[in-house]
Write an enzyme that holds these catalytic residues in place. Structure first.
Site, mmCIF file in Angstrom:
data_model
loop_
_atom_site.group_PDB
_atom_site.id
_atom_site.type_symbol
_atom_site.label_atom_id
_atom_site.label_comp_id
_atom_site.label_asym_id
_atom_site.label_seq_id
_atom_site.Cartn_x
_atom_site.Cartn_y
_atom_site.Cartn_z
ATOM 1 N N CYS A 131 0.859 -1.126 0.104
ATOM 2 C CA CYS A 131 -0.065 -0.077 0.073
ATOM 3 C C CYS A 131 0.903 1.099 0.236
ATOM 4 C CB CYS A 131 -0.772 0.063 1.282
ATOM 5 S SG CYS A 131 -2.131 1.332 1.192
ATOM 6 N N CYS A 133 0.346 4.349 1.247
ATOM 7 C CA CYS A 133 -0.108 5.444 2.106
ATOM 8 C C CYS A 133 1.055 5.550 3.109
ATOM 9 C CB CYS A 133 -1.503 5.190 3.052
ATOM 10 S SG CYS A 133 -1.384 3.615 4.143
ATOM 11 N N CYS A 141 -3.582 6.038 -0.094
ATOM 12 C CA CYS A 141 -3.455 4.634 -0.725
ATOM 13 C C CYS A 141 -2.786 4.410 -1.922
ATOM 14 C CB CYS A 141 -4.321 3.689 -0.013
ATOM 15 S SG CYS A 141 -4.469 3.781 1.624
ATOM 16 N N LYS A 211 -12.364 -4.423 2.778
ATOM 17 C CA LYS A 211 -11.742 -3.569 3.600
ATOM 18 C C LYS A 211 -12.439 -2.247 3.827
ATOM 19 C CE LYS A 211 -7.631 -0.824 4.665
ATOM 20 N NZ LYS A 211 -6.018 -0.515 4.610
ATOM 21 N N ARG A 249 -10.614 8.077 3.353
ATOM 22 C CA ARG A 249 -10.422 6.996 2.292
ATOM 23 C C ARG A 249 -11.575 6.613 1.795
ATOM 24 N NH1 ARG A 249 -5.211 6.913 3.574
ATOM 25 N NH2 ARG A 249 -4.359 6.019 5.150
ATOM 26 N N GLU A 265 -16.794 -7.864 -3.672
ATOM 27 C CA GLU A 265 -15.065 -7.373 -3.580
ATOM 28 C C GLU A 265 -14.771 -8.805 -3.705
ATOM 29 O OE1 GLU A 265 -13.406 -4.838 -4.393
ATOM 30 O OE2 GLU A 265 -14.670 -3.127 -3.826
ATOM 31 N N LYS A 280 -11.717 -6.832 6.790
ATOM 32 C CA LYS A 280 -11.113 -5.958 7.871
ATOM 33 C C LYS A 280 -12.097 -4.599 8.087
ATOM 34 C CE LYS A 280 -7.192 -2.926 8.251
ATOM 35 N NZ LYS A 280 -5.945 -2.270 7.229
ATOM 36 N N SER A 306 -6.149 -2.391 14.872
ATOM 37 C CA SER A 306 -5.556 -1.398 15.817
ATOM 38 C C SER A 306 -6.426 -0.846 16.882
ATOM 39 C CB SER A 306 -4.375 -0.517 15.289
ATOM 40 O OG SER A 306 -5.189 0.430 14.414
HETATM 41 C C1 PBG Z 1 -2.547 0.645 4.827
HETATM 42 C C2 PBG Z 1 -3.283 -0.196 6.147
HETATM 43 C C3 PBG Z 1 -3.967 0.097 7.182
HETATM 44 C C4 PBG Z 1 -4.058 -0.787 7.905
HETATM 45 C C5 PBG Z 1 -3.336 -1.885 7.496
HETATM 46 N N1 PBG Z 1 -2.933 -1.421 6.229
HETATM 47 C C6 PBG Z 1 -4.516 1.615 7.298
HETATM 48 C C7 PBG Z 1 -5.449 2.265 6.602
HETATM 49 O O1 PBG Z 1 -5.920 1.631 5.604
HETATM 50 O O2 PBG Z 1 -5.864 3.451 6.828
HETATM 51 C C8 PBG Z 1 -4.788 -0.610 9.312
HETATM 52 C C9 PBG Z 1 -4.340 -1.853 10.308
HETATM 53 C C10 PBG Z 1 -4.868 -1.539 11.715
HETATM 54 O O3 PBG Z 1 -5.612 -0.406 11.924
HETATM 55 O O4 PBG Z 1 -4.477 -2.447 12.621
HETATM 56 N N2 PBG Z 1 -3.796 0.865 3.986
#
Ligand code: PBG
Length: 357
Positions: A131, A133, A141, A211, A249, A265, A280, A306
């Protein structure tokens, strides 16, 4: 004293509690398990040496340089974990509009891959996040197409070129799987084509197929320094003079109100050649995990993100939850919903402390 049949409750022939009467009995009839091999540990990798940088928003999680990462990978293996996913983190001055550092052959992820392969051979499955970002100065991204206001867009097809370059850099450095998390259309096909065209037909693709644009990524963005910039801050530099990038996003990650769109998707990514699919976040989307599970035969991964981790840790710190049982219940719930594998920041601690036993 025995009771006569007349004294028994007439309808109580079925007594589900019989199967809960002892720990051994409960273990015997448990329908779901979480073991080390179901868990994939995420790691943040920074340039340099001797770095262990605790992440304020993710208590217990640190960013590592390659030399300090290796012992953590070894610790994971010793706990029975079979796979790690690497997220590269670079300083602000290394970030550019096109995210050039994402495909740097000497960047932290590439260096970590080579070192981990040397140290652990094929014992540890090495997965990398693909990615832009963490590498673009605007934090999106993908790459941006210039324009004012709504005309400024994340350019899907131009982004695919950069994502393919990034996955090639990871494949060359030894990744077993690349894991695109950008949510651009067609990226699984683009990555598959680039990998196959360069002799990396054995490198797999774990697609973040479903996602969502989620509030629960906040702590990760602090960890990776990857928050999307607002129009004002991103339009300051020369390259961005006419650029007002979207502040979130929502134009590429999914709307949390939708589930049929997620099935679409997932089906698209499967058709494009994904080897594993991901949903996710995990906890607010257990219904989505269950529905994707019913439609695919591919291994299904869920990302216990997270924000989910930080919420639990904050509740534990406040004395509101018992951590071992809350983590155990959380991870079992994600498996029960249908995930084969779980990306989780709890992995090492939960195994080390015996919370899942
Ligand atoms: C990158 C990415 C993200 C996460 C994993 N890969 C952040 C986002 O999409 O902003 C989030 C993982 C997490 O919150 O633990 N695009």
């Amino acid at each position: 004293m025995t009771r006569t049949p007349e004294q028994l409750p007439p309808d109580l022939v079925e007594r589900p509690r019989r199967l809960r009467r002892s720990a051994a009995m409960r273990q015997l009839v448990a329908e779901t398990s979480v073991r080390a091999e179901h868990l994939i540990a995420p790691f943040f990798v920074v340039p340099g040496a001797s770095e262990t940088q605790p992440i304020g928003a993710l208590p217990g999680v640190s960013r590592y340089s390659v030399d300090t990462l290796l012992p953590q990978l070894e610790r994971s293996l010793e706990l029975g974990i079979r796979a790690a996913v690497l997220f590269g983190v670079v300083p602000a001055e290394a970030k550019t509009p096109m995210g050039d550092a994402a495909s740097d052959r000497h960047g932290p992820v590439a260096v970590a891959l080579r070192a981990a392969r040397d140290a652990f051979g094929e014992d540890l499955v090495l997965i990398t996040d693909v990615c832009l970002c963490g590498y673009t100065d605007h934090g999106h991204c993908g790459v941006l197409r210039p324009g004012r206001g709504a005309a400024a867009k994340v350019d899907n097809d131009a982004s695919l070129v950069r994502l393919a370059e990034m996955s090639l850099a990871h494949a060359e450095a030894g990744a077993d799987m690349v894991s695109p998390s950008d949510m651009m259309d067609g990226r699984v096909a683009a990555l598959r084509g680039a990998l196959d065209g360069n002799g990396f037909e054995d490198v797999g693709i774990l697609s973040y197929a479903v996602k969502y644009a989620s509030a629960f990524y906040g702590p990760f963005r602090e960890a990776a320094g990857s928050a999307p910039a607002s129009g004002a801050s991103a339009s300051a530099g020369g390259a961005h003079r006419d650029l007002t990038p979207p502040k979130d996003r929502a134009t590429y990650q999914m709307d949390h109100r939708n589930v049929r769109e997620g099935l679409r998707e997932a089906a698209l990514d499967e058709r494009e050649g994904a080897d594993m699919l991901m949903v996710k976040p995990a906890l607010p989307y257990l219904d989505v995990i269950a529905k994707v599970r019913a439609r695919t035969t591919l291994p299904l991964v869920a990302y216990n993100v997270s924000g989910e981790y930080a919420m639990l840790k904050a509740a534990v710190a406040a004395g509101a939850l018992d951590e071992p049982s809350a983590v155990r219940e959380t991870l079992h719930a994600i498996r029960r919903a249908g995930a084969d594998l779980i990306f989780t920041y709890h992995a090492l601690e939960a195994l080390e402390e015996g919370w899942l036993a």
